[in-house]
Design a protein around this motif. Structure first.
Motif, PDB file in Angstrom:
ATOM      1  N   ALA A 310       0.855  -1.193   0.000  1.00 53.12           N
ATOM      2  CA  ALA A 310       0.000   0.000   0.000  1.00 53.12           C
ATOM      3  C   ALA A 310       0.886   1.236   0.000  1.00 53.12           C
ATOM      4  O   ALA A 310       2.046   1.191   0.435  1.00 53.12           O
ATOM      5  CB  ALA A 310      -0.914  -0.005   1.228  1.00 53.12           C
ATOM      6  N   ILE A 311       0.345   2.318  -0.512  1.00 46.80           N
ATOM      7  CA  ILE A 311       1.085   3.582  -0.551  1.00 46.80           C
ATOM      8  C   ILE A 311       0.259   4.678   0.110  1.00 46.80           C
ATOM      9  O   ILE A 311      -0.969   4.546   0.204  1.00 46.80           O
ATOM     10  CB  ILE A 311       1.464   3.965  -2.002  1.00 46.80           C
ATOM     11  N   PRO A 312       0.927   5.754   0.590  1.00 47.44           N
ATOM     12  CA  PRO A 312       2.356   6.014   0.462  1.00 47.44           C
ATOM     13  C   PRO A 312       3.188   5.141   1.388  1.00 47.44           C
ATOM     14  O   PRO A 312       2.705   4.694   2.428  1.00 47.44           O
ATOM     15  CB  PRO A 312       2.473   7.482   0.863  1.00 47.44           C
ATOM     16  N   ARG A 313       4.409   4.932   1.009  1.00 49.41           N
ATOM     17  CA  ARG A 313       5.381   4.210   1.829  1.00 49.41           C
ATOM     18  C   ARG A 313       6.671   5.012   1.800  1.00 49.41           C
ATOM     19  O   ARG A 313       7.118   5.444   0.731  1.00 49.41           O
ATOM     20  CB  ARG A 313       5.592   2.808   1.266  1.00 49.41           C
ATOM     21  N   PHE A 314       7.267   5.199   2.957  1.00 54.22           N
ATOM     22  CA  PHE A 314       8.468   6.022   3.072  1.00 54.22           C
ATOM     23  C   PHE A 314       9.612   5.165   3.611  1.00 54.22           C
ATOM     24  O   PHE A 314       9.414   4.361   4.534  1.00 54.22           O
ATOM     25  CB  PHE A 314       8.209   7.221   3.973  1.00 54.22           C
ATOM     26  N   ILE A 315      10.786   5.340   3.016  1.00 53.35           N
ATOM     27  CA  ILE A 315      11.951   4.518   3.334  1.00 53.35           C
ATOM     28  C   ILE A 315      13.156   5.434   3.516  1.00 53.35           C
ATOM     29  O   ILE A 315      13.339   6.378   2.734  1.00 53.35           O
ATOM     30  CB  ILE A 315      12.232   3.517   2.185  1.00 53.35           C
ATOM     31  N   LEU A 316      13.967   5.167   4.536  1.00 55.95           N
ATOM     32  CA  LEU A 316      15.194   5.948   4.743  1.00 55.95           C
ATOM     33  C   LEU A 316      16.394   5.025   4.634  1.00 55.95           C
ATOM     34  O   LEU A 316      16.461   3.987   5.311  1.00 55.95           O
ATOM     35  CB  LEU A 316      15.186   6.639   6.101  1.00 55.95           C
ATOM     36  N   ILE A 317      17.342   5.409   3.769  1.00 55.12           N
ATOM     37  CA  ILE A 317      18.548   4.620   3.493  1.00 55.12           C
ATOM     38  C   ILE A 317      19.776   5.465   3.820  1.00 55.12           C
ATOM     39  O   ILE A 317      19.795   6.679   3.563  1.00 55.12           O
ATOM     40  CB  ILE A 317      18.569   4.192   2.009  1.00 55.12           C
ATOM     41  N   ASP A 318      20.806   4.826   4.395  1.00 56.54           N
ATOM     42  CA  ASP A 318      21.983   5.598   4.810  1.00 56.54           C
ATOM     43  C   ASP A 318      22.964   5.800   3.650  1.00 56.54           C
ATOM     44  O   ASP A 318      22.780   5.240   2.559  1.00 56.54           O
ATOM     45  CB  ASP A 318      22.651   4.949   6.035  1.00 56.54           C
ATOM     46  N   PRO A 319      24.013   6.594   3.857  1.00 54.55           N
ATOM     47  CA  PRO A 319      24.954   6.896   2.768  1.00 54.55           C
ATOM     48  C   PRO A 319      25.664   5.678   2.189  1.00 54.55           C
ATOM     49  O   PRO A 319      26.203   5.744   1.075  1.00 54.55           O
ATOM     50  CB  PRO A 319      25.958   7.851   3.432  1.00 54.55           C
ATOM     51  N   ASN A 320      25.675   4.566   2.916  1.00 51.58           N
ATOM     52  CA  ASN A 320      26.324   3.347   2.424  1.00 51.58           C
ATOM     53  C   ASN A 320      25.347   2.405   1.725  1.00 51.58           C
ATOM     54  O   ASN A 320      25.729   1.291   1.338  1.00 51.58           O
ATOM     55  CB  ASN A 320      27.000   2.608   3.589  1.00 51.58           C
ATOM     56  N   GLY A 321      24.100   2.828   1.588  1.00 48.84           N
ATOM     57  CA  GLY A 321      23.105   1.989   0.917  1.00 48.84           C
ATOM     58  C   GLY A 321      22.447   0.986   1.839  1.00 48.84           C
ATOM     59  O   GLY A 321      21.811   0.032   1.366  1.00 48.84           O
ATOM     60  N   ASN A 322      22.563   1.196   3.159  1.00 48.58           N
ATOM     61  CA  ASN A 322      21.946   0.291   4.128  1.00 48.58           C
ATOM     62  C   ASN A 322      20.659   0.890   4.700  1.00 48.58           C
ATOM     63  O   ASN A 322      20.487   2.113   4.726  1.00 48.58           O
ATOM     64  CB  ASN A 322      22.926  -0.006   5.274  1.00 48.58           C
ATOM     65  N   ILE A 323      19.801   0.034   5.191  1.00 46.37           N
ATOM     66  CA  ILE A 323      18.491   0.454   5.683  1.00 46.37           C
ATOM     67  C   ILE A 323      18.607   1.152   7.033  1.00 46.37           C
ATOM     68  O   ILE A 323      19.250   0.647   7.960  1.00 46.37           O
ATOM     69  CB  ILE A 323      17.543  -0.757   5.819  1.00 46.37           C
ATOM     70  N   VAL A 324      18.006   2.332   7.131  1.00 48.38           N
ATOM     71  CA  VAL A 324      17.851   3.021   8.413  1.00 48.38           C
ATOM     72  C   VAL A 324      16.454   2.736   8.948  1.00 48.38           C
ATOM     73  O   VAL A 324      16.273   2.390  10.113  1.00 48.38           O
ATOM     74  CB  VAL A 324      18.055   4.539   8.268  1.00 48.38           C
ATOM     75  N   ASP A 325      15.447   2.894   8.094  1.00 47.42           N
ATOM     76  CA  ASP A 325      14.057   2.604   8.477  1.00 47.42           C
ATOM     77  C   ASP A 325      13.290   2.193   7.224  1.00 47.42           C
ATOM     78  O   ASP A 325      13.129   2.995   6.300  1.00 47.42           O
ATOM     79  CB  ASP A 325      13.406   3.836   9.110  1.00 47.42           C
ATOM     80  N   PRO A 326      12.809   0.925   7.165  1.00 45.93           N
ATOM     81  CA  PRO A 326      12.094   0.441   5.978  1.00 45.93           C
ATOM     82  C   PRO A 326      10.659   0.942   5.904  1.00 45.93           C
ATOM     83  O   PRO A 326       9.984   0.767   4.886  1.00 45.93           O
ATOM     84  CB  PRO A 326      12.132  -1.074   6.154  1.00 45.93           C
ATOM     85  N   ASN A 327      10.196   1.536   6.995  1.00 47.76           N
ATOM     86  CA  ASN A 327       8.838   2.092   7.041  1.00 47.76           C
ATOM     87  C   ASN A 327       8.929   3.403   7.826  1.00 47.76           C
ATOM     88  O   ASN A 327       8.391   3.540   8.912  1.00 47.76           O
ATOM     89  CB  ASN A 327       7.877   1.108   7.711  1.00 47.76           C
ATOM     90  N   ALA A 328       9.617   4.357   7.241  1.00 50.06           N
ATOM     91  CA  ALA A 328       9.965   5.598   7.929  1.00 50.06           C
ATOM     92  C   ALA A 328       8.739   6.466   8.190  1.00 50.06           C
ATOM     93  O   ALA A 328       7.706   6.327   7.525  1.00 50.06           O
ATOM     94  CB  ALA A 328      10.978   6.374   7.094  1.00 50.06           C
ATOM     95  N   PRO A 329       8.842   7.382   9.166  1.00 51.13           N
ATOM     96  CA  PRO A 329       7.730   8.301   9.433  1.00 51.13           C
ATOM     97  C   PRO A 329       7.375   9.111   8.192  1.00 51.13           C
ATOM     98  O   PRO A 329       8.232   9.423   7.367  1.00 51.13           O
ATOM     99  CB  PRO A 329       8.274   9.197  10.552  1.00 51.13           C
ATOM    100  N   ARG A 330       6.105   9.453   8.078  1.00 51.52           N
ATOM    101  CA  ARG A 330       5.645  10.268   6.949  1.00 51.52           C
ATOM    102  C   ARG A 330       6.187  11.698   7.096  1.00 51.52           C
ATOM    103  O   ARG A 330       6.520  12.132   8.207  1.00 51.52           O
ATOM    104  CB  ARG A 330       4.125  10.267   6.885  1.00 51.52           C
TER     105      ARG A 330
END
Length: 345
Positions: A310-330
């Motif tokens: 379902a959308i919207p979906r928000f994702i935060l990725i770090d500078p090395n391409g690793n996951i910070v939060d796969p379901n980040a705050p809107r």
């Protein structure tokens, strides 16, 4: 003679007694109005009420059955309870519908109850708070919410029995819906642990020209918004995204929006039509950040690998391409700024 006069007086009182009206009189005033009309409706009923330039309105509505209706001014909506015979007046500030709404007249007590219920429910079911809970904590919180709402429903016996019955009937399904939603959020975090390599995308069409891959953005935090032009909740976040982009301009953070507009929703089954809708909205809304068009919408590897249902979906990725939060705050959540601050972005 005296008895005749008494009888005539009694007859006069009965004949002058007002017959129950078979319609609702709905009036009021909207300050800071956003449109020139107000829509009142359910799945089976709809009526548009004209709003005057000074924000006032008045109309009559014939209701087949008493119940909860939605009113919508084009930007915000709220529920109201209507029953034939009501002479309901509503005053509201369109800038803050829920907090400012006030009712008077016949039927006001039921609608005041409904307005308080909406505020209470939204306060108890705090998405920012619940999104960080584990399974056990979630169960305990939802149990507490259910008890508090049930107590509220049954605290005033003067409220219309139809309204109370509906509220109590919907309580269990509503709690179940929220439970499933937040359990899915928990499952996402379990499936994509912090620090693990992020799924990637490659050569997505860039609105600015050319193509962009996730690998091109290494060295920066990447906040990804998965959206579509037909998604109302997605569109609602646009002002907040613009504000954040301006606030974090020049920092080590890149905002990326990935459209999954598809041919099936384009109005003609044509992918080019869907793509043109995307381009038009990006241009007309002056959307910020990097705007990409996914290669296969819902079937894209990136979308499937992140298990986006379902959308919207928000994702935060770090500078090395690793996951910070796969379901980040809107973007509209204060939790997102707190997350950025915790990372010293």
């Amino acid at each position: 003679m005296k008895k005749i006069l008494v009888f005539l007086c009694a007859l006069s009182i009965v004949s002058c007694k007002e017959e129950p009206k078979d319609y609702v009189t709905f009036s009021g005033k909207i300050s800071n109005q956003k449109s020139d009309s107000l829509l009142v409706g359910t799945r089976t009923y709809s009526k548009t009420i004209k709003i005057n330039p000074d924000g006032t309105f008045k109309d009559t509505l014939k209701i087949n059955e008493p119940g909860v209706f939605a009113i919508y001014d084009g930007h915000a909506s709220t529920p109201i309870f209507l029953r034939n015979g009501y002479e309901l007046n509503m005053e509201v500030n369109a800038e803050d519908f829920d907090q400012s709404i006030k009712f008077s007249g016949r039927g006001s007590e039921n609608n005041t109850f409904l307005a308080k219920h909406k505020i209470l429910q939204e306060g108890l079911l705090d998405q920012d708070k619940f999104s960080g809970l584990n399974r056990e904590e979630l169960q305990n919180e939802l149990k507490s919410v259910k008890t508090e709402l049930s107590n509220f429903y049954n605290s005033d016996k003067s409220i219309d029995s139809i309204l109370l019955a509906q509220a109590n009937r919907n309580l269990e399904p509503m709690i179940g819906m929220y439970e499933n939603y937040f359990l899915e959020s928990i499952a996402i975090r379990e499936q994509f642990p912090v620090g693990s390599p992020s799924p990637t995308f490659k050569d997505y069409e860039n609105f600015a020209g050319g193509t962009t891959s996730l690998g091109d953005l290494k060295g920066k935090y990447v906040y990804i918004d998965v959206w579509a032009t037909w998604c109302g909740p997605c569109i609602a976040e646009i002002p907040s995204i613009k504000k954040l982009e301006a606030q974090y301009k020049g920092r080590n953070l890149q905002f990326v929006s990935i459209s999954i507009d598809d041919a099936m929703r384009s109005g003609g089954g044509d992918l080019e039509v869907a793509k043109n809708k995307w381009k038009t909205m990006v241009k007309e809304e002056e959307l910020v950040g990097i705007h990409l068009f996914s290669d296969k919408n819902w079937e894209s590897d990136f979308i499937r690998n992140y298990n986006i249902q379902a959308i919207p979906r928000f994702i935060l990725i770090d500078p090395n391409g690793n996951i910070v939060d796969p379901n980040a705050p809107r973007p509209s959540s204060k939790k997102l700024v707190e997350l950025f601050d915790s990372l010293s972005i």
